[in-house]
Design a protein around this motif. Sequence first.
Motif, PDB file in Angstrom:
ATOM      1  N   CYS A  52      -7.268  -1.934   1.476  1.00  0.00           N
ATOM      2  CA  CYS A  52      -6.073  -2.170   2.282  1.00  0.00           C
ATOM      3  C   CYS A  52      -6.487  -2.591   3.694  1.00  0.00           C
ATOM      4  N   CYS A  83       0.848  -1.187   0.000  1.00  0.00           N
ATOM      5  CA  CYS A  83       0.000   0.000   0.000  1.00  0.00           C
ATOM      6  C   CYS A  83       0.891   1.246   0.000  1.00  0.00           C
ATOM      7  N   ARG A 120       1.279   3.252   4.024  1.00  0.00           N
ATOM      8  CA  ARG A 120       2.283   2.877   5.020  1.00  0.00           C
ATOM      9  C   ARG A 120       2.900   1.505   4.738  1.00  0.00           C
ATOM     10  N   GLY A 121       2.759   1.045   3.509  1.00  0.00           N
ATOM     11  CA  GLY A 121       3.508  -0.137   3.094  1.00  0.00           C
ATOM     12  C   GLY A 121       2.922  -1.469   3.507  1.00  0.00           C
ATOM     13  N   TYR A 175      -5.062  -2.088   6.486  1.00  0.00           N
ATOM     14  CA  TYR A 175      -4.546  -1.285   7.597  1.00  0.00           C
ATOM     15  C   TYR A 175      -5.456  -0.089   7.906  1.00  0.00           C
ATOM     16  N   HIS A 176      -5.601   0.841   6.973  1.00  0.00           N
ATOM     17  CA  HIS A 176      -6.451   2.006   7.220  1.00  0.00           C
ATOM     18  C   HIS A 176      -7.614   2.082   6.238  1.00  0.00           C
ATOM     19  N   GLY A 177      -7.781   0.994   5.488  1.00  0.00           N
ATOM     20  CA  GLY A 177      -8.978   0.881   4.670  1.00  0.00           C
ATOM     21  C   GLY A 177      -8.993   1.662   3.372  1.00  0.00           C
ATOM     22  N   TRP A 178      -7.854   2.177   2.939  1.00  0.00           N
ATOM     23  CA  TRP A 178      -7.860   2.838   1.625  1.00  0.00           C
ATOM     24  C   TRP A 178      -8.384   1.843   0.581  1.00  0.00           C
TER      25      TRP A 178
HETATM   26 FE1  FES Z   1      -2.786   0.936   3.509  1.00  0.00          FE
HETATM   27 FE2  FES Z   1      -2.676   2.695   5.483  1.00  0.00          FE
HETATM   28  S1  FES Z   1      -1.181   1.223   4.920  1.00  0.00           S
HETATM   29  S2  FES Z   1      -4.321   2.304   4.137  1.00  0.00           S
END
Ligand code: FES
Length: 332
Positions: free
Chosen positions: A76, A57, A60-61, A78-81
């Motif tokens: 994603c 991603c 933040r990878g 992690y933060h849902g992008w």
């Molecule tokens: Fe993918 Fe933050 S690392 S949305």
Amino acid sequence: MTANALDVDPRITGEWFAVIASASLKTGEPIATTLAGEPLVLWRSADGVAHVWRDRCPHRGARLSLGRIAGDRVHCPYHGWQFAADASCAHWPAHPAEAPPAVARAVAYPAQEAYGLVWTCLGEPARALLEFAPYHQPGRRAGIDGPHDFNACGPRIIENFLDLAHFPFVHPGVLGEVPHTSVPDYEVITTSAGVEGHRCRFWQPKPSGLATGGAEVEYTYRVLHPFVASLGKLPDRPDAFDVLMVTSPLDETHTRVWKINVFADCDDAQAERFVGFSRAAMLQDKPIVESQWPKPLPLDPRAEVHQRADRLAAAYRRWLRERGWSYGVTTA
Ligand code: FES
Ligand code: FE
């Protein structure tokens, strides 16, 4: 350094490599794999198109392959992008009313499907995807075997595929049998596109999955790519078949292998005999190829000792050297 310039191995950019069997890439299921050390996420959108992206991603990878596909977007973990099929970020949940900026993009590589496989290129393609004509001939059917993961470099696997002299020792009772060990001279042609071996004859007890007796058989070999070769066998018989041997580097010394077997149209039971025959040979070759050291194929002719039966292998090594190929081989 831009996000797109993260350490893809420059020795393999420009070449197409297979990454998965088309049938294994289902809509809505992200799959993680690796090509030449590059982590990839593979996914198929609802319109049937295969996508090959860097498994990272841009935020933040995190690995996108740990996320999910929903609404034809990669989410994603992690933060849902959410990334649309064109790799742009269409939604960032922390700022739901704002459009993400253009730099918020996943890295998408070119993808195409051919010969029952999904292929990608980790850079600007230097040439078109290879041609394997038997696959397109009318009245024929294809059966895929693999993937098989080898603890070996791709060029060692290709060289083994081009080798006749090992048949009686590695495939006894099938592709060869002592005392029929002699390898008659054959013709080798090198072109800019690859290397070919013609009129490669050998006595075999069971030359195909349908054969009921032994025969002196003839092979035609073609190297189509540094990591891909084909053979054609028994051209005048009803059990004639062709094989596309596709190897793809997970990393420099670990290689994923598929064999695309093409034969006359037949029922499923006969097709499985062709594919099973091919698979059995590969599983016999595997421990031998994995035992070879050094793991990279030496391109310096002085590095190993040769016999006349190795002329096709020697031409393959020379072709790699003249092409400046340096992945999975040693040159000094
Ligand atoms: Fe993918 Fe933050 S690392 S949305
Ligand atoms: Fe073999």
